[in-house]
Scaffold this active site. Structure first.
Site, PDB file in Angstrom:
ATOM      1  CG  ASP A  49      50.621  31.621  52.282  1.00  0.00           C
ATOM      2  OD1 ASP A  49      49.549  32.402  52.275  1.00  0.00           O
ATOM      3  OD2 ASP A  49      50.381  30.540  51.572  1.00  0.00           O
ATOM      4  CE  LYS A  68      39.083  25.967  35.109  1.00  0.00           C
ATOM      5  NZ  LYS A  68      38.859  25.524  33.925  1.00  0.00           N
ATOM      6  CE1 TYR A 125      41.420  39.689  42.215  1.00  0.00           C
ATOM      7  CE2 TYR A 125      40.014  40.942  40.665  1.00  0.00           C
ATOM      8  CZ  TYR A 125      41.114  40.591  41.413  1.00  0.00           C
ATOM      9  OH  TYR A 125      42.002  41.806  41.440  1.00  0.00           O
TER      10      TYR A 125
END
Ligand code: NAD
Length: 468
Positions: free
Chosen positions: A283, A317, A375
């Site tokens: 990760d 969101k 983003y």
């Protein structure tokens, strides 16, 4: 992922229906089939404004593609890749102009002021309608910021508007238009970029401006497998764009370390075993990730040539409704992790000479997008990072970014249907791109012949209407 409309509209009934309803009728894009195919087939017309500095180089690049050069005048030449071995003859504009061209290439480096822009009209007006489908327009100019005189900067700056408009006019036939800004004395660095932008590899790249600088001397490469002997790290390699990047770099000869999160191992191993690569479970947001990656590279290969920061996530969101972990995760995966991995590889001197770093931005990063402040912030940060690093990196290492538009992946397949359809059609080619389109642009950056390509952000978006 499948674009049903694109398939329907390319049947006889579908085409007629689209025409009568005034709907877009995108042309299927031709993509590379074999790496040993000529980079362009058919006839290429090359022209130049007085004092063009790239014309001789363009002639030899196209001549080397089994083309015959036909001299029309001092500045206009016809390269005919279908008649290899023909002796040069003067171009007869009256008859040769009636042929179909697969590309129009114009050296505009000699433009000194607005009055010289007439040379564009004179070259393209009689020829543009002679372009076949999936054709290419390529203009070579220079960065207006490097022009000492304002009239010259005006003429060179004008090329951007010209190329972007041409891209919009020819896109409906699956054709593209792009501009290379050649730095003074960088003629020898043009080769890899001219080949990329004239070939099927750049099928979904249009309306772009690319800086080509002097860089380290570009070595001769095997065009079929230019990355032979190179080691590549690709993050987020188990699927989508990352899988396509891994396959494309391996096709070009690289040994690929594919990296993805532990739950994606089964998919990742399918990708890496098919290309004789190595899989690394990691990760990238884990504190220990940079060290783990560097240790793996050191132990197995002693160093790395190509680092492709592809892993990315969205957590959409609107800002007022966004939980803090959505913000933190998105910045961490898409931006912070890249910087920390590069820092570790540099500190331990694991990036090899003439190495390549490629980051993935997004047109959302350039334009901003509703519900994607996290983003877009991260993806625009990628651009700032690339531009700063390009000035700092040593040893011939380059860094560039691609900014994909609508690419047919699981990420875009999950979109609501209306947003997905809008994303597909709102570009000059009226269709989505394929993961391989992004991968081909990355392979061009990675080529040893691309030493002069540094600090660029190229959109792979079919000239999307979104963004500047
Ligand atoms: P995808 O979701 O299909 O693949 C992303 C990969 O990254 C996955 O395999 C995922 O497991 C991996 N990943 C996510 N978080 C990770 C982490 N913390 N550590 C390691 N790996 C991790 O996405 P895609 O569509 O293939 O996109 C690839 C890149 O292109 C992303 O950076 C994305 O933001 C960018 N992009 C995609 C599009 C598009 O239209 N698909 C458009 C613009 C930009």
């Amino acid at each position: 992922m499948s674009d049903l409309y694109l398939r329907l509209v390319n049947t006889p009934v579908g085409r007629t229906a689209a025409q009568s309803l005034g709907l877009p009728a995108p042309a299927p894009l031709k993509r590379l089939k074999r790496t040993d195919q000529p980079f362009i087939e058919g006839k290429v017309l090359i022209g130049a404004a007085n004092g063009g500095k790239a014309i001789a180089t363009l002639g030899s690049i196209l001549g080397a593609s089994a083309a015959t050069l036909h001299h029309a005048s001092e500045s206009n030449r016809l390269a005919d890749s279908s008649k290899a071995g023909n002796k040069a003859r003067p171009l007869d504009l009256a008859s040769d102009i009636n042929q179909q061209f697969s590309a129009l290439v114009f050296d505009a480096t000699g433009l000194k002021g607005p009055a010289d822009l007439r040379a564009l009209y004179d070259f393209f007006h009689p020829t543009i309608k002679k372009l076949g489908s999936n054709a290419r327009v390529l203009v070579i100019g220079q960065n207006p910021a490097s022009c000492r005189k304002a009239p010259q900067a005006a003429a060179q700056g004008a090329l951007e508007g010209f190329v972007r408009s041409v891209g919009k006019e020819i896109g409906k036939k699956g054709s593209t238009a792009n501009l290379l800004w050649m730095a003074p004395g960088a003629e020898k660095q043009l080769d890899s970029s001219v080949r990329f932008f004239l070939s099927a590899r750049s099928a979904y790249v249009s309306g772009q401006v690319v800086k080509v600088g002097k860089g380290n001397a570009a070595p001769a490469t095997n065009p079929v497998a230019p990355l032979t002997g190179k080691v590549a790290l690709v993050t987020g390699a188990s699927r989508g764009i990352g899988a396509a990047i891994s396959e494309t770099l391996a096709r070009d000869g690289a040994t690929v370390i594919g990296l993805d999160i532990p739950p994606a191992m089964e998919e990742l191993e399918k990708v890496t075993s098919a290309i004789n690569g190595k899989a690394l479970a990691c990760d990238i947001t884990d504190d220990k990730a940079p060290k783990l990656i560097a240790d793996f590279i050191e132990e197995h290969f002693g160093g790395v040539d190509l680092v492709i920061h592809n892993a990315g996530i969205t957590r959409d969101k609107t800002l007022g409704n966004m939980p803090e972990h959505f913000w933190d995760m998105t910045i961490a995966v898409n931006l912070t992790a890249e910087e920390l991995i590069d820092e570790e590889l540099a500190k331990r001197e694991l990036m090899k000479e003439n190495g390549r770093i490629v980051c993935i931005s997004s047109i959302s990063g350039i334009a901003g997008n509703f519900g994607q402040t996290n983003y877009s912030t991260a993806k625009c940060g990628v651009i700032g990072y690339v531009e700063a690093m390009a000035r700092q990196l040593k040893n011939g290492i380059t860094i560039n970014a691609v900014a994909p538009g609508f690419i047919e992946t699981r990420m875009t397949a999950a979109m609501p249907v209306t947003i997905r359809e809008a994303g597909r059609r709102m570009n000059s080619l009226s269709q989505g791109g394929q993961p391989v389109d992004v991968a081909e642009a990355i392979a061009w950056y990675c080529s040893p012949a691309s030493n002069g390509v540094n600090g660029n952000v190229v959109r792979v978006c079919g000239q999307s209407l979104i963004g500047k």
